[in-house]
Enzyme design. Sequence first.
Site, PDB file in Angstrom:
ATOM      1  CD  GLU A 179      -2.951  -1.206   2.283  1.00 14.97           C
ATOM      2  OE1 GLU A 179      -2.907  -0.290   3.123  1.00 14.97           O
ATOM      3  OE2 GLU A 179      -3.820  -2.099   2.297  1.00 14.97           O
ATOM      4  CD  GLU A 216      -3.053  -7.031   3.700  1.00 11.89           C
ATOM      5  OE1 GLU A 216      -3.917  -6.280   4.200  1.00 11.89           O
ATOM      6  OE2 GLU A 216      -1.822  -6.836   3.809  1.00 11.89           O
TER       7      GLU A 216
END
Length: 546
Positions: free
Chosen positions: A155, A302
Amino acid sequence: MRKPSSSSSPMAITNLSPSTIYFCFFFISTLLFTASQATSSSPILTTTKQQQNQDQDKEPFVGVNIGTDVSNLLSPSDLVSFLQVQQINHIRLYDADPDILKALAKTKIRVIISVPNNQILAIGSSNTTAASWVGRNVVAYYPETLITGIAVGDEVLTTVPSSAPLLLPAIQSLYSALVAANLHTHVKISTPHAASIILDPFPPSQAFFNQSWTQVVLPLLQFLSKTGSPLMMNLYPYYVFMQNKGVVPIDNALFKPLTPSKEMVDPNTLLHYTNVLDAMIDAAYFSMKNLNITDVVVLVTESGWPSKADSKEPFATIDNADTYNSNLIKHVFDRSGTPLHPETTSSVYIYELFNEDLRSPPVSEANWGLFYGDSSAVYLLHVSGSGSFLANDTTNQTYCIAMDGVDSKTLQAALDWACGPGRSNCSEIQPGQDCYSPNNVKSHASYAFDSYYQKEGRAAGSCDFKGVATITTTDPSHGSCIFPGSKKVSNKTRQVVNSTHSSSGADRLRFIALSSNRISAISRILSVFFLVIFSTLLFIPFVTPC
């Protein structure tokens, strides 16, 4: 040249000329060497095995993320044994831990390793550093350890935007190092993104990437397209639900069956969405399509649901976490794809294997795991029909407990019946026994109800007690009080935990298989040997000795 005597026996070889003996010896030796080479390193067998591995990688799968902020984390060898017991064959690490990578050698477990965010600057600035990283963390272990991917950062665009300009250079430098090592077709490289890089995600057809990142995202997607790598996305329906309570029903977030009226409909495409995750995946596909990228597959690196939190997150419960992850697993293995791409099912890595109890607040941060650090289950998933994934599957493991809000007098009457005519085993709720505390009617009635329900084989109607009982998938056991429905499950869990501290059954089976292969190879060689001997001896009478 003379013909052999008509009286010569095939076994009478002592009168053969030296050249004939030499010919026979050379002929036999050549055939034996060829046979032994074929059994040990057949190119056809090797190619077939590689093809099988590649085909397996193309099938949708469910893996797990392994964070290590865990008290008393299992040793690498015990961790790998535990993964094998649980039949988990795909994992993602947040680094490239050398001890874990060594422990994974010669197993069937496929692993994505990661470049931590704080290393992107160095790797993106130096091809030499990138090559060194690949040599140290990939080449040193592959192919004994099945490294299938590299996740560069995590991220990055939303958590460390200052590193964004060097993200693609880092990826390209690492890819060049993989090419130099001839591993670029085996090890894919990408970077996981937060869902927030996509704006206006619903309806999916209107979604688009945050344009402030276009200078990074577009060339990245072009790179992924060129190299056949996936777009890695961290997608959490939990957060979508929490941020849109009242708009997104919880059933949609949990993959629960919906009536047509509750399905989400994209007004532009008229596609019907029965769950939030599919809508998030399609939002990524539409976002890529807006940039003319249509051949990159989404990999969900995820997804999960927390099982515990503080009062600010009331939907972080064991029941909801169990429901989400169980249904997620079933959804992937159903291979139904998404409304936009029914032909393509994204693989998913569950966040995460263990509760990371060392994580900073809020409370939910430490409670995303399927297991505690000691490898006991946080909850028991219900994943029947989803292959052999996760050995702690307790499909249809249900319990019967007292309903909330029932007056004590009515509960007492039901409790008396269960322990009397119903012949429930109520010994554990007597004074001094494990389930006596808390000493109240509801607690005692729940134990008695479950005893009767389990005794009756969980038959329909055996959990009613005139409307004061209800079925639950949440284990009501507490402390040393183990409810009847969880005693068998508890024994299974203990076996799994104990197995992580001994030789893995998978290792023993692998040893047997390898031994069998060696025996089989020897048998083939001996068979060829005796066949050649026999054939040669039959052939000798017709050979004219020199």
